[in-house]
Design an enzyme around this catalytic site. Structure first.
Site, PDB file in Angstrom:
ATOM      1  N   HIS A 150       6.245  16.506  82.452  1.00 11.27           N
ATOM      2  CA  HIS A 150       6.557  16.672  81.027  1.00 11.27           C
ATOM      3  C   HIS A 150       8.050  16.939  80.849  1.00 11.27           C
ATOM      4  O   HIS A 150       8.764  17.321  81.780  1.00 11.27           O
ATOM      5  CB  HIS A 150       5.748  17.826  80.439  1.00 11.27           C
ATOM      6  CG  HIS A 150       5.997  19.132  81.147  1.00 11.27           C
ATOM      7  ND1 HIS A 150       7.143  19.878  80.966  1.00 11.27           N
ATOM      8  CD2 HIS A 150       5.245  19.824  82.050  1.00 11.27           C
ATOM      9  CE1 HIS A 150       7.096  20.964  81.712  1.00 11.27           C
ATOM     10  NE2 HIS A 150       5.958  20.960  82.388  1.00 11.27           N
ATOM     11  N   ASP A 203       5.352  19.891  87.343  1.00 11.24           N
ATOM     12  CA  ASP A 203       6.102  19.948  88.600  1.00 11.24           C
ATOM     13  C   ASP A 203       5.170  20.193  89.785  1.00 11.24           C
ATOM     14  O   ASP A 203       5.400  19.668  90.881  1.00 11.24           O
ATOM     15  CB  ASP A 203       7.193  21.020  88.535  1.00 11.24           C
ATOM     16  CG  ASP A 203       6.675  22.396  88.126  1.00 11.24           C
ATOM     17  OD1 ASP A 203       5.466  22.555  87.908  1.00 11.24           O
ATOM     18  OD2 ASP A 203       7.510  23.322  88.022  1.00 11.24           O
TER      19      ASP A 203
END
Length: 479
Positions: A98, A380
């Site tokens: 994102h 992540d």
């Protein structure tokens, strides 16, 4: 006139000297350095590989933080879509992190960073299609959204960002990603035609608004003004996208070992502890409470948005605090690569997702025309283990709006042969992967055979566990 004649005389003299020098060399009257068979002059050959005995370059925490922020200011160079002219692109699978977000954690007893998450096209950073994106998102009721996705907002809209909310910067980052991928894959390679169908897409996101909104931003500039009825966004409940194959006890074991390694490194870092003690005094809380609030997450938001670090009556958190914590984070990443515990975790954590990827690529190589463009919108903690499992050890930790792309190509001269390229943030990392390093040394083609990737996912990923299957590797204790 005198100056002109003097200039012409000097020019003629220089030409005469050059002619004499070449003539003497031709007649072997002036010795020249011998040229070896490889065409290199031995006395002028420069060292290419660094001396292994020298210290590694110093870590610059500020520069690394700027890379992590990924502020959309300049045009990005990318290697996506490059192949010999006789190759045909037949599939693209994209895994993204994102975009820029508001912190997940707040530093106790400090004012939250004052960041506006409403989208304003006249505020920087912006994008030419931001206003059109906002209008199109308001028409999205016709889309098919799995589970709770339908209740999530399709773009951020709070005047004071909520915790973890996507910012305008994050939206713009993925509008840029989508635009770049469109220019390469749609305009140049015609991966999808104007009459594309819903079956040609596979879209999947975790259940966070920031991942859904990032996916929609990328998709909007990749397929501008797309028909909402063709959009089927699937909900992935797991951040590692393990779907129905999440039961893996040894994956959890290696993750726990990795967390112990992280803790051990942290307690050894005296400079880090001094910084935590100093920051705790500034905000007026126990050191352990400050440490538990993960202050680097919040400080990175201040840094990326060029907002002053927080202050109290006692003092201010400053750049030196930030540098020490960020430097430790970078040292932790370096040690993580060396110790290999994370690598073992990554192999087991990412196998389900990589196995889905391989199966889809194989179906397309066999002639299937469905799911030729795939988009996974993630975090992540999704991208990082995938990079590690593939053996791409030199890759930086996933920045905001990072993208990992798998391209599938068909050889036009041998249509039954298929090859892949893997790209990380636009850089070709195909031959950094553990399964294609050796192939690169003996092949002239700038790609990796699909079979190499298939063998890695179906078999070679388990060799380090002395296993032959994912199920067995998930349950076999290390010797």
């Amino acid at each position: 006139m005198l100056f002109r004649n003097r200039f012409l005389f000097l020019l003629a003299l220089a030409a005469l000297l050059a002619f004499l020098s070449l003539s003497l060399q031709f007649l072997h009257l002036i010795p020249v350095n011998p040229i070896k068979e490889d065409g290199l002059n031995p006395k002028s050959r420069k060292r290419i590989m660094p001396d292994l005995l020298t210290e590694p370059p110093a870590i610059d925490p500020v520069y690394e933080a700027q890379v992590y922020c990924n502020i959309p200011t300049i045009a990005e160079r990318s290697m996506e879509g490059y192949a010999p002219h006789y190759f045909k692109l037949v599939s693209v699978q994209v895994l993204i992190r994102h975009g820029d977000r508001y912190p997940l954690y707040a530093i106790p007893k400090t004012k939250r960073p004052d960041i506006d998450c409403t989208l304003l096209p006249n505020r920087k950073p912006s994008h030419p299609q931001l206003e059109a994106f906002i209008k199109h998102m308001s028409k999205g009721s016709a889309a098919q959204m799995d589970g709770t996705l339908s209740s999530l907002p399709r773009y951020p809209s709070h005047s004071l960002c909520e915790m973890g909310e996507l910012t305008q910067t994050g939206v713009v980052q993925h509008l840029r990603n989508g635009q770049l991928l469109r220019e390469i894959y749609i305009n140049k390679h015609k991966l999808l035609l104007n009459d594309w169908t819903a079956k040609q897409l596979y879209l999947e996101t975790t259940g966070k608004s920031r991942t859904l909104q990032s996916a929609l931003a990328l998709l909007y500039t990749f397929l501008p003004d797309f028909d909402w009825k063709k959009i089927n966004m699937r909900h992935q409940w797991s951040t590692i996208f393990c779907s129905g194959s999440c039961d893996c006890p040894m994956r959890n074991h290696y993750l726990e070992e990795e967390q112990r390694r992280q803790y051990s490194l942290r307690v050894k870092n005296g400079d880090l502890e001094k910084i935590y003690v100093d920051m705790a005094k500034i905000v007026g809380i126990p050191t352990r409470q400050l440490r538990a609030s993960n202050p680097i997450d919040s400080l990175l938001c201040y840094f990326c948005h060029n907002v002053s670090f927080p202050c109290t009556k006692t003092g201010c958190i400053g750049m030196e605090h930030f540098k020490v914590i960020k430097r430790h984070q970078l040292e932790d990443e370096r040690e993580r690569q060396e110790k290999k515990l994370y690598f073992l975790y990554a192999l087991l954590a990412t196998h389900p997702l990589l196995n889905q990827t391989v199966n889809r690529l194989q179906r397309i190589a066999e002639g299937k025309k469905e799911e030729i463009f795939v988009l996974h919108s993630a975090h992540d903690v999704t991208l990082s283990p995938v990079l590690s499992a593939l053996g791409i050890t030199e890759a930086r930790f996933p920045r905001f709006a990072a993208r990992l792309v798998f391209e599938l190509w068909q050889d036009g001269k041998r249509p039954k042969e298929h090859f892949i390229r893997i790209l990380y943030n636009g850089a070709d990392v195909t031959f950094q992967t553990s399964f294609c390093k050796d192939y690169y040394k003996r092949s002239s083609k700038p790609m990796c055979p699909l079979e190499k990737f298939v063998s890695f996912v179906k078999r070679d990923m388990f060799l380090v566990f002395n296993s032959t299957s994912y199920y067995d590797a998930c349950r076999r204790r290390p010797l």
